[in-house]
Scaffold this active site. Structure first.
Site, PDB file in Angstrom:
ATOM      1  CG  HIS A   5       3.999  -0.840   9.409  1.00  0.00           C
ATOM      2  ND1 HIS A   5       3.218  -1.771   8.718  1.00  0.00           N
ATOM      3  CD2 HIS A   5       4.883  -0.461   9.077  1.00  0.00           C
ATOM      4  CE1 HIS A   5       3.682  -1.892   8.340  1.00  0.00           C
ATOM      5  NE2 HIS A   5       4.868  -0.894   7.705  1.00  0.00           N
ATOM      6  NE  ARG A  61     -14.338  -2.249   6.244  1.00  0.00           N
ATOM      7  CZ  ARG A  61     -15.210  -3.221   7.230  1.00  0.00           C
ATOM      8  NH1 ARG A  61     -14.903  -4.214   8.047  1.00  0.00           N
ATOM      9  NH2 ARG A  61     -15.963  -2.547   8.656  1.00  0.00           N
ATOM     10  CG  PHE A  98      -8.203   5.725   0.102  1.00  0.00           C
ATOM     11  CD1 PHE A  98      -6.599   5.893  -0.526  1.00  0.00           C
ATOM     12  CD2 PHE A  98      -8.899   4.777   0.628  1.00  0.00           C
ATOM     13  CE1 PHE A  98      -6.231   5.259   1.067  1.00  0.00           C
ATOM     14  CE2 PHE A  98      -8.479   4.414   1.594  1.00  0.00           C
ATOM     15  CZ  PHE A  98      -6.892   4.399   1.937  1.00  0.00           C
ATOM     16  CB  VAL A 146      -3.150  -1.448   5.922  1.00  0.00           C
ATOM     17  CG1 VAL A 146      -2.345  -0.939   6.641  1.00  0.00           C
ATOM     18  CG2 VAL A 146      -2.208  -0.361   4.190  1.00  0.00           C
ATOM     19  CB  ILE A 147      -4.699  -5.760   8.611  1.00  0.00           C
ATOM     20  CG1 ILE A 147      -4.970  -6.243   7.492  1.00  0.00           C
ATOM     21  CG2 ILE A 147      -5.082  -6.755   9.938  1.00  0.00           C
ATOM     22  CD1 ILE A 147      -5.126  -8.287   7.137  1.00  0.00           C
ATOM     23  CB  ALA A 159      -1.383   0.122   1.026  1.00  0.00           C
ATOM     24  CG  PHE A 160       4.672   3.405   2.168  1.00  0.00           C
ATOM     25  CD1 PHE A 160       4.331   4.111   2.995  1.00  0.00           C
ATOM     26  CD2 PHE A 160       5.640   4.056   1.577  1.00  0.00           C
ATOM     27  CE1 PHE A 160       4.814   5.345   3.128  1.00  0.00           C
ATOM     28  CE2 PHE A 160       7.010   5.036   1.727  1.00  0.00           C
ATOM     29  CZ  PHE A 160       6.342   5.349   2.937  1.00  0.00           C
ATOM     30  CD  GLU A 161       6.235  -0.231  -1.343  1.00  0.00           C
ATOM     31  OE1 GLU A 161       6.560  -0.140  -0.676  1.00  0.00           O
ATOM     32  OE2 GLU A 161       4.870  -1.018  -0.849  1.00  0.00           O
ATOM     33  CB  THR A 187       4.242  -1.875  15.312  1.00  0.00           C
ATOM     34  OG1 THR A 187       4.162  -2.144  13.955  1.00  0.00           O
ATOM     35  CG2 THR A 187       4.947  -3.223  16.141  1.00  0.00           C
TER      36      THR A 187
END
Length: 158
Positions: free
Chosen positions: A91, A130, A116, A84-85, A59-61, A89
């Site tokens: 993160h 989902r 998104f 993103v689960i 997801a960050f990319e 932390t």
């Protein structure tokens, strides 16, 4: 006196070109999101050759790939699919927040809708619900939004 002019994007993909950027992290979830997005594309008349799928690590990319695809001028919309689960932390907060901010910036910088379609959930079960095409179908919903926004912006013009 006539009323206001109202414009709205149609769910008609026949003349559109769309890119999907999909993360590979949590691929067992992403596969279902992709399935839903592809079904929506076909249901609304999208031509297979007018759809591009780019895979990125996670997801960050998504934002950089979405922005690069949007900036080419070849696509009417970009759909970003990821998952993103939440863990133990912070993160999750960084990745989910930066993916959202980056995709927002990509669409504002290029004028191309960058949708998104990133699940941000607490548990795997929430993600599965989902992503499932038989349940919430967020992949299909994301493609629906892309088609509608692309058609709306065509009406508005440059």
């Amino acid at each position: 006196m006539p009323g206001p002019v109202q414009i709205e994007g149609a769910l008609d993909a026949r003349d559109l070109k769309v890119a999907i950027v999909a993360g590979r992290w949590n691929d067992f979830i992403i596969a279902s999101l992709l399935k839903g997005a592809l079904a929506s594309w076909a249901r609304h008349g999208g031509v297979p050759g007018s759809l591009t799928i780019a895979r990125v690590p996670g997801a960050f990319e998504l934002p950089v790939a979405a922005k690069r695809l949007a900036a080419t001028g070849r696509y009417d919309a970009v759909v970003a699919l990821g998952c993103v689960i939440r863990g133990d932390t912070p993160h999750f907060d960084y990745v989910a927040g930066e993916a959202a901010a980056g995709l927002t910036r990509a669409q504002l910088d290029t004028g191309v809708p960058c949708i998104f379609g990133v699940l941000t959930v607490d548990t795997v079960d929430q993600a599965l619900e989902r992503a499932a095409t038989s349940r919430m179908d967020k992949g299909g919903e994301s493609m629906d939004v892309a088609i509608e926004m692309a058609n709306l912006l065509r009406q508005v013009g440059r």
